[in-house]
Design a protein around this motif. Sequence first.
Motif, PDB file in Angstrom:
ATOM      1  N   PHE A   1       0.817  -1.204   0.000  1.00 26.89           N
ATOM      2  CA  PHE A   1       0.000   0.000   0.000  1.00 26.89           C
ATOM      3  C   PHE A   1       0.857   1.263   0.000  1.00 26.89           C
ATOM      4  O   PHE A   1       0.588   2.212  -0.729  1.00 26.89           O
ATOM      5  N   TYR A   2       1.917   1.279   0.821  1.00 25.09           N
ATOM      6  CA  TYR A   2       2.776   2.463   0.910  1.00 25.09           C
ATOM      7  C   TYR A   2       4.035   2.335   0.058  1.00 25.09           C
ATOM      8  O   TYR A   2       4.920   3.183   0.126  1.00 25.09           O
ATOM      9  N   ASN A   3       4.101   1.256  -0.703  1.00 22.21           N
ATOM     10  CA  ASN A   3       5.239   1.034  -1.590  1.00 22.21           C
ATOM     11  C   ASN A   3       6.579   1.078  -0.841  1.00 22.21           C
ATOM     12  O   ASN A   3       7.520   1.759  -1.245  1.00 22.21           O
ATOM     13  N   LEU A   4       6.664   0.351   0.253  1.00 21.19           N
ATOM     14  CA  LEU A   4       7.901   0.255   1.027  1.00 21.19           C
ATOM     15  C   LEU A   4       8.463  -1.161   0.908  1.00 21.19           C
ATOM     16  O   LEU A   4       7.723  -2.132   1.091  1.00 21.19           O
ATOM     17  N   GLY A   5       9.735  -1.267   0.595  1.00 16.91           N
ATOM     18  CA  GLY A   5      10.369  -2.587   0.541  1.00 16.91           C
ATOM     19  C   GLY A   5      10.109  -3.357  -0.741  1.00 16.91           C
ATOM     20  O   GLY A   5      10.522  -4.499  -0.887  1.00 16.91           O
ATOM     21  N   VAL A   6       9.440  -2.710  -1.691  1.00 18.62           N
ATOM     22  CA  VAL A   6       9.098  -3.392  -2.946  1.00 18.62           C
ATOM     23  C   VAL A   6      10.341  -3.602  -3.813  1.00 18.62           C
ATOM     24  O   VAL A   6      10.565  -4.676  -4.373  1.00 18.62           O
TER      25      VAL A   6
END
Length: 333
Positions: free
Chosen positions: A243-248
């Motif tokens: 959802f927050y585009n972290l670690g993608v």
Amino acid sequence: PKKRQLSVAEFVEGIIKGDVTILSQAVTLVESVKPEHQAVAQEVIEKCLPYSGNSVRVGISGVPGAGKSTSIDVFGLHVLEKYAGKLAVLAIDPSSERSKGSILGDKTRMEQLSVHPSSFIRPSPSAGSLGGVARKTRETIILCEAAGFDKIFVETVGVGQSETAVHSMVDFFLLIQLAGTGDELQGIKRGIMEMADGIVINKADGDNLDRAKLAATQFRNALHLFPAPESGWTPQVMTYSGFYNLGVKEIWDMIYEYIAFVKDNGYFEYRRNEQSKYWMYESINERLRDSFYHNPAIEAMLAEKEQQVLQGKLTSFVAAKSLLDTYFGELKK
Ligand code: GDP
């Protein structure tokens, strides 16, 4: 007016040119249960085979609500941005058999990807057994690759058997998990964890971050207890937030590192060969099963034999033998 169906040559030419409309039509034929459609589809697939294979195939699985659609949307945008090329998102949804339709792979679930010019999203085939549905998805992979899609995602829900089917057609199997109530590992079957080349804990954001990290530690510990995978690769466990585009980015760096690793040690080629072998036998089994259960003589006596077994009038072996003898007798006629 009814549209004229394209010839095999027109299908193949259109697909190889990367015409998505023609690709879609070909996939519809692959999914059709009509014998005349199947005949054309099989020819098209055969002619596309030499143009296929040149892709990275990633299976993505997780229970409903794990965040698959949200994740695939950002995963897709990320790989297209970083590695260019074209992405096809396919799905295997075993529940679609009952509900006569599948939401997996539905375009509206992937808002950004669905309008991306380099993506092709196709929902799960809905007709037939899991084996049949899976075979159709595998054939669709071939068509997509021939059309120049060099990244393939195959999505499935985490309910057991469908993961095995997806695992048998991808290079990397990614399992999306959620942090739960402290015993994350309870609900997840050992066999499924063993299939995973990577486990990613989604929704590692806000209040949930610590629990996600704890879950990751638990998965890492659990993976240590399994025998070393044949690939020589140690499955990675990571946390992220779709959802927050972290670690993608980290997830996809890891997946591409895996691909380079197994291409180097020969396992990539080996796994694909094993998969081809598996699908040869699957196709044989499916045809035989179909031929047996759709044989009119068998259809006429199957329910009765089943009743006799249930009532204890026949043993299951005797019932099976009499059905099979009838079937083989019919074949000789
Ligand atoms: P699917 O059923 O696996 O496809 O899951 P969805 O992608 O539809 O997500 C299920 C719900 O989880 C939706 O309400 C999403 O907004 C929410 N969700 C998905 N990813 C995240 C995330 O990274 N963080 C948080 N907090 N919520 C998320």
